[in-house]
Structure formats: C-alpha cells, structure tokens
Write an enzyme that holds these catalytic residues in place. Structure first.
Site, short mmCIF file in Angstrom:
data_model
loop_
_atom_site.label_atom_id
_atom_site.label_comp_id
_atom_site.label_asym_id
_atom_site.label_seq_id
_atom_site.Cartn_x
_atom_site.Cartn_y
_atom_site.Cartn_z
N CYS A 11 0.71 -1.18 0.07
CA CYS A 11 0.06 0.07 -0.04
C CYS A 11 0.76 1.39 0.07
CB CYS A 11 -1.06 -0.20 1.21
SG CYS A 11 -2.17 -1.41 1.20
N ILE A 14 3.20 3.81 -5.02
CA ILE A 14 2.52 3.46 -6.23
C ILE A 14 1.12 2.89 -6.33
CG2 ILE A 14 3.32 1.01 -6.28
CD1 ILE A 14 3.32 3.41 -9.14
N ALA A 15 0.63 2.45 -4.96
CA ALA A 15 -0.81 1.72 -4.75
C ALA A 15 -1.80 3.01 -4.84
CB ALA A 15 -0.53 1.13 -3.15
N HIS A 76 8.46 -9.34 -4.51
CA HIS A 76 7.62 -9.76 -5.38
C HIS A 76 7.46 -11.57 -5.39
CE1 HIS A 76 7.78 -5.98 -8.25
NE2 HIS A 76 7.18 -5.92 -7.08
N LYS A 94 6.57 -5.01 -12.30
CA LYS A 94 7.92 -5.56 -12.85
C LYS A 94 9.24 -5.30 -11.69
CE LYS A 94 9.00 -1.97 -15.94
NZ LYS A 94 8.91 -1.79 -17.37
#
Length: 111
Positions: A11, A14-15, A76, A94
């Site tokens: 969160c 970028i969220a 990730h 990515k």
C-alpha cells in the site's frame, strides 16, 4: 458476469495510482488491501473504501479473485508464490522476480 474482485498487497506510493485509476475500468472491483505495516493498509483502506486485512487474511479471502502485488521488487517472488499457492490470479509490478530461477518457478506455479 460478475466483477473481478481485486485485493492489493503493498500500500505504498505506487498503490495510490492504481487505487485511483481502478475506477476507470469496468468489470473490476477493489475489495481489500494489505501491507506489512498494517497502519499503511488501514490508511489506504479508509481513503478508498476498502477492507484492511493482513496479508494472510487477504490471501485466504474468498472475496479476492486476483492479487495485485505492489510490493517492493525483493518481495515480488514471495508474495506472488503465496498468492498462486492460495489459488489466486496475480498481477505484479515488474520485475516478476529478482532472479531468472525465481521467475521460472513462478511461471511454473502459475501454469
């Protein structure tokens, strides 16, 4: 046909972009969010009308069809593997993983 129900893990900065822009897409519905810092998830949940859950609870939630993995690149692999193992579809920022071997393992798990 029902909406694709999305749970967000990660969160941070970028969220906010993903959460704001989700309203532009028909057929998707944000349902929950999680972060390793629960207070961060709670802030995003309040801001966007979501449920703040722990990562484990989000992965087990039957109201989540797809996990949007917005964690840092080093996380990730673990988050994506956990989501796939929980039977969830995954969309991740990515890179897919930080090594080619981890990436191949995730592709195999997804298959």
């Amino acid at each position: 046909m029902r909406d694709l129900r999305i749970g967000v893990i990660g969160c941070g900065n970028i969220a906010g972009t993903y959460l704001r822009n989700a309203a532009l897409f028909r057929g998707v519905r944000l349902t929950a969010c999680a972060d390793v810092v629960h207070e961060t998830a709670e802030r995003r949940a309040k801001e966007f009308g979501l449920r703040a859950l722990s990562v484990d609870a989000l992965l087990a939630d039957e109201e989540v069809d797809l996990v949007l993995n917005l964690t840092i690149p080093a996380a990730h692999f673990d988050v994506t593997l956990s989501a796939l193992s929980a039977g969830k579809n995954v969309f991740t920022e990515k890179p897919l993983a930080v090594t080619a071997a981890e990436g191949r393992r995730l592709v195999g798990e997804a298959a």
